[in-house]
Design a protein around this motif. Structure first.
Motif, PDB file in Angstrom:
ATOM      1  N   GLU A 522     -17.264 -32.572 -60.921  1.00  0.00           N
ATOM      2  CA  GLU A 522     -15.817 -31.914 -60.041  1.00  0.00           C
ATOM      3  C   GLU A 522     -16.083 -30.472 -60.645  1.00  0.00           C
ATOM      4  O   GLU A 522     -15.279 -29.300 -60.525  1.00  0.00           O
ATOM      5  CB  GLU A 522     -15.137 -31.810 -60.089  1.00  0.00           C
ATOM      6  N   ASP A 523     -17.080 -30.540 -61.633  1.00  0.00           N
ATOM      7  CA  ASP A 523     -17.531 -29.311 -62.884  1.00  0.00           C
ATOM      8  C   ASP A 523     -18.405 -28.308 -62.879  1.00  0.00           C
ATOM      9  O   ASP A 523     -19.300 -29.016 -63.331  1.00  0.00           O
ATOM     10  CB  ASP A 523     -17.158 -29.610 -64.402  1.00  0.00           C
ATOM     11  N   SER A 524     -18.844 -27.612 -61.725  1.00  0.00           N
ATOM     12  CA  SER A 524     -19.875 -26.880 -61.284  1.00  0.00           C
ATOM     13  C   SER A 524     -20.777 -26.283 -62.511  1.00  0.00           C
ATOM     14  O   SER A 524     -21.581 -26.899 -62.426  1.00  0.00           O
ATOM     15  CB  SER A 524     -19.817 -25.377 -60.274  1.00  0.00           C
ATOM     16  N   LEU A 525     -20.254 -26.082 -63.509  1.00  0.00           N
ATOM     17  CA  LEU A 525     -21.030 -25.401 -64.811  1.00  0.00           C
ATOM     18  C   LEU A 525     -21.739 -25.852 -65.222  1.00  0.00           C
ATOM     19  O   LEU A 525     -22.872 -26.302 -65.452  1.00  0.00           O
ATOM     20  CB  LEU A 525     -19.802 -23.900 -65.591  1.00  0.00           C
ATOM     21  N   ARG A 526     -20.921 -27.075 -65.384  1.00  0.00           N
ATOM     22  CA  ARG A 526     -21.154 -28.261 -66.907  1.00  0.00           C
ATOM     23  C   ARG A 526     -22.258 -29.251 -66.336  1.00  0.00           C
ATOM     24  O   ARG A 526     -22.862 -29.755 -66.528  1.00  0.00           O
ATOM     25  CB  ARG A 526     -19.969 -28.921 -67.476  1.00  0.00           C
ATOM     26  N   LEU A 527     -22.135 -29.146 -64.395  1.00  0.00           N
ATOM     27  CA  LEU A 527     -23.069 -29.897 -63.832  1.00  0.00           C
ATOM     28  C   LEU A 527     -24.454 -29.002 -63.956  1.00  0.00           C
ATOM     29  O   LEU A 527     -25.495 -30.420 -63.991  1.00  0.00           O
ATOM     30  CB  LEU A 527     -22.566 -30.126 -62.096  1.00  0.00           C
ATOM     31  N   LYS A 528     -24.512 -28.322 -63.650  1.00  0.00           N
ATOM     32  CA  LYS A 528     -25.911 -26.736 -63.192  1.00  0.00           C
ATOM     33  C   LYS A 528     -26.344 -27.367 -65.396  1.00  0.00           C
ATOM     34  O   LYS A 528     -27.305 -28.053 -65.418  1.00  0.00           O
ATOM     35  CB  LYS A 528     -25.221 -26.264 -63.610  1.00  0.00           C
ATOM     36  N   ASN A 529     -25.438 -27.439 -66.421  1.00  0.00           N
ATOM     37  CA  ASN A 529     -26.531 -27.812 -67.306  1.00  0.00           C
ATOM     38  C   ASN A 529     -26.605 -29.102 -67.666  1.00  0.00           C
ATOM     39  O   ASN A 529     -27.744 -29.305 -68.300  1.00  0.00           O
ATOM     40  CB  ASN A 529     -24.871 -27.792 -68.491  1.00  0.00           C
ATOM     41  N   VAL A 530     -25.958 -30.359 -67.241  1.00  0.00           N
ATOM     42  CA  VAL A 530     -26.327 -31.138 -67.526  1.00  0.00           C
ATOM     43  C   VAL A 530     -27.524 -31.562 -66.302  1.00  0.00           C
ATOM     44  O   VAL A 530     -28.744 -32.325 -67.103  1.00  0.00           O
ATOM     45  CB  VAL A 530     -25.129 -32.711 -66.754  1.00  0.00           C
TER      46      VAL A 530
END
Length: 767
Positions: A522-530
């Motif tokens: 649900e965290d778009s920024l951290r999801l992309k980083n992962v």
């Protein structure tokens, strides 16, 4: 539309209060600079004639405070109320990059040099506001009820190294580079960032400029004496300059003076060897190097002479040169001039263990050399390496050496440190983490590595941080086991087959990345980083699964549960397409293009190459170093590899990490055809073998004289052996006495055809 906006807007405003180092529990006497829901009581005081960097510092302070508290502080030239004063000082007390932050009654003063005043603002925001700049695309500005600082605050800081350069792609974005306090030529800093006073002159950068200064293509035909004498003759290919030739000195000096005149605002101008060996061994050059006990002797004497002429016209300019490969060892007598900067390179070292405490011979030699160079010059530069040149995406577990190596460089008095990484594209193996860590430690290598790592993981990955941390810990543990005393070093050109990432680890890693994605879905920024950080693992898995030669009874040697090769190829393509900038797989040209073609092809097909007891590999299927493929209708595949018969360097034919095999013995053979030289002297016609690069040993080979070869195409056995992923099959034309002959006296041409790999006693019958 909203989803696209979220993809483009990568600055996050956290709704949670975050406690960062330096914030602590704030007392009532602390100064409240801004408070949510209340009018601004503080102003940012900036003189009307303020410099561009002071103005930018004021803007950055205003915008970040507004992002934290929704309070917009006015930027004014004067005020009677409390203020945050931005003052650029040129008195030399703090240096160009040093700064001071102090509370003066109700006022706050941020002062420093042209960059220091900007760094002071960032320190204020980071230590007391919790603002973080983890990458060019990940800025954290936490929501806060108030922005406060201690009323008794008085903090001074100076950089550990005057010039700090990080050649990772992200650090090439100038705003981000300034926020993490980098100031070298690579970072393209403008006036608002404090300027680029450490810039190299155009065309004469920090490495490999001999051919730019005196091009071999322009001068060799008329003046071969300008270039290296090797084995008694002047050489055009992979040559250096003859550094004792007075005409070479004159021409290169003129070229340097001309470059300075064309780019007078640059400070450094590189005069350095080309990126290969081939140093001159003529009588005069050899005499100098023998007298100095090092090939650096002729280099430093040559550069000193140029620097003397530069000093007459441009006393503030610096001539930079390399202590690299053959010139690393310091000279015995000559000392670099004060306006010469020597750049020592750690190219050959092991990067799994700190230089100072490593058992590895090259690391010990480097420590001796940096100490010796430090005794010769106060103008020492270190060029350190932090990535895998062969495969940027391959896991390269070297985080544990950063702090200790930088502490060594500081102890030895290095003034300029350049940390080279994957500079040509984003999202290499933990690229953002490595760039950020290096920037932080270049400013102060005494900081706790563990605290810095925890800070980054929490901010960059959010709720996924525990899974990423476990991945890093397991990877580091595997590397430590491999690289202990007497083990295998972690080198710049680490091959996929030599990686510590065995199949068992990759399976655990895949599970960790899946858990990490679920934690931040649900965290778009951290999801992309992962997703981008997981590229390293998936690159390894794909490399293991995508082999196109099989000599095993089990064609899928490594299978991800629930992910076939087509699905994996789609996974990789999605990440490549989701990147804001093109992802680069390797420093070598063409590798990224071929990799993308391979995954695109695999994403469109479910084909799995079947198992076999014997496989033949055609020249057309593999990339030879010289790409000398010629039509030949007499062999299967219709193409033969035809290297120059006058050069007997090894040519890599097949990497064993492209082959799937079991732990049994295999027979390896090569198809060869020679054309004898009419009336020629009998001599070696060809040689071929299997070499293990990781263990540095030859495993099998074959050598045949012309008289031992049959007419036409024929098969020749290289040997029977157990295969390893770190092995390579190579071929080469026959060797000959170069002093007696300028060409192979036995053959006009040698052609190499297919390679055959067969389980012992299951070889294919070859006619």
């Amino acid at each position: 539309m909203l989803a696209n906006a979220m993809r483009l807007r990568l600055t996050i405003y956290s709704a949670l209060a975050v406690i960062f180092p330096g914030a602590g529990l704030l007392a009532e006497s602390d100064l409240v600079l801004a408070e949510r829901g209340r009018p601004a009581c503080y102003s940012i005081l900036l003189s009307e004639d303020a410099s561009a960097s002071a103005r930018y510092a004021a803007e950055e302070l205003r915008d970040h405070i507004c992002g934290m508290t929704s309070v917009l502080l006015p930027v004014v030239p004067q005020t009677e109320g409390p203020s945050i004063r931005i003052i650029q000082t040129d008195d030399g007390q703090n240096g160009v990059d040093g700064f001071r932050i102090r509370a003066d009654g109700q006022n706050v003063v941020v002062s420093g040099g042209c960059r220091g005043v900007l760094y002071g603002v960032y320190e204020l925001l980071e230590s007391f506001g919790g603002c973080k700049w983890f990458s060019s695309e990940t800025t954290i500005i936490p929501k806060r009820d108030a922005f406060r600082i201690p009323a008794a605050l008085d903090r001074k800081e100076e950089a550990a190294f005057p010039v700090r350069e990080v050649l990772w792609f992200d650090a090439g974005r100038s705003d981000f580079a300034a926020r993490v306090r980098l100031n070298g030529s690579y970072h393209r800093l403008g006036l608002r960032h404090g300027g680029d006073e450490f810039r190299f002159g155009k065309g004469l950068g920090p490495c490999h400029t001999f051919d730019k200064l005196l091009p071999v293509g322009k001068h060799f035909d008329l003046h071969p004496e300008y270039f290296s004498e090797v084995d008694g003759g002047r050489v055009r290919e992979h040559t250096q300059l003859c550094l004792t030739n007075p005409d070479v000195l004159r021409l290169v000096t003129d070229a340097v003076l001309s470059a300075i005149a064309k780019d007078p605002n640059a400070r450094y101008f590189g005069v350095s060897q080309n990126d290969w060996m081939g140093y001159c061994t003529c009588e005069r050059c050899r005499a100098v190097d023998e007298e100095e006990g090092s090939h650096a002797g002729s280099v430093i004497r040559f550069v000193n002479a140029i620097a003397d002429e530069v000093a007459k016209c441009y006393p503030e300019k610096v001539v930079q040169t390399l202590a690299y490969q053959y010139s690393r060892k310091p000279p015995r007598k000559v000392r670099p001039r004060p306006n010469v900067m020597v750049c020592l390179c750690s190219y050959e070292c092991d990067f799994a263990n700190p230089l100072k405490t490593s058992w590895y011979e090259e690391n010990r030699r480097f420590c001796d050399e940096i100490a010796a160079w430090a005794g010769l010059t106060k103008n020492l530069m270190v060029w350190d390496y932090t990535t895998n040149y062969r495969h940027y995406l391959q896991p390269f577990p070297n985080l544990g050496v950063f702090r200790e190596n930088l502490r060594l460089f500081r102890k030895c008095g290095a003034a300029h440190v350049l940390e080279q990484g994957a500079y040509s594209g984003p999202h290499a193996d933990f690229a953002e983490l490595k760039a950020w860590l290096l920037a932080k430690l270049l400013w102060n290598p005494e900081q706790s590595f563990e605290v810095l790592l925890e800070d980054f993981l929490a901010g960059y990955y959010g709720a996924a941080a525990p899974f990423v941390k476990r991945y890093l810990e397991e990877l580091a543990s595997l590397q430590k086991q491999r690289s202990g005393v007497g083990g295998l070093p972690l080198l710049l050109f680490e091959d996929i087959g030599a990686s510590v990432c065995d199949n068992a680890f990759l399976e655990r890693a895949i599970d960790l990345w899946r858990q990490a994605e679920r934690a931040v879905r649900e965290d778009s920024l951290r999801l992309k980083n992962v997703r981008m950080s997981a590229l390293s693992t998936m690159f390894m898995v794909f490399s293991r699964q995508a082999r196109n030669v099989w000599v095993t009874r089990t064609p899928e040697r490594f299978v991800i549960p629930g992910m076939n090769r087509r699905k994996l190829a789609h996974w990789l393509l999605d990440r490549f397409e989701d990147s804001r900038y093109p992802i680069v797989v390797s420093e070598a040209q063409g590798v990224t293009k071929r990799f993308l073609e391979k995954i695109k092809s695999m994403s469109e097909s479910e084909q799995i190459i079947g198992a076999a007891d014997c496989a033949q590999v055609k020249p057309i299927d593999y990339r030879f170093e010289s790409d000398l493929l010629k039509d030949d209708g007499f062999i299967e595949g219709g193409k033969a590899f035809v290297p120059s018969s006058d050069e007997w360097d090894w040519q890599q034919v097949l990497k064993m990490d492209d082959v799937a095999f079991d732990d049994v013995e295999y027979d390896v053979s090569i198809q060869v055809k020679i054309e004898r030289r009419a009336g020629g002297k009998d001599n070696e016609a060809f040689w071929a073998g299997v070499y293990d690069y990781a263990n540095r040993k030859e495993c099998a080979n074959v050598s045949r004289r012309a008289s031992d070869c049959v007419d036409g195409w024929a098969w020749y056995d290289i040997g029977r052996l157990r295969l390893s992923e770190t092995q390579r099959i190579w071929v080469a034309p026959g060797r000959f006495d170069r002093k007696e002959f300028t060409f192979n006296p036995a053959i006009r041409e040698v052609r190499f055809g297919n390679v055959q790999i067969a389980r012992a006693n299951n070889r294919k019958e070859n006619e």
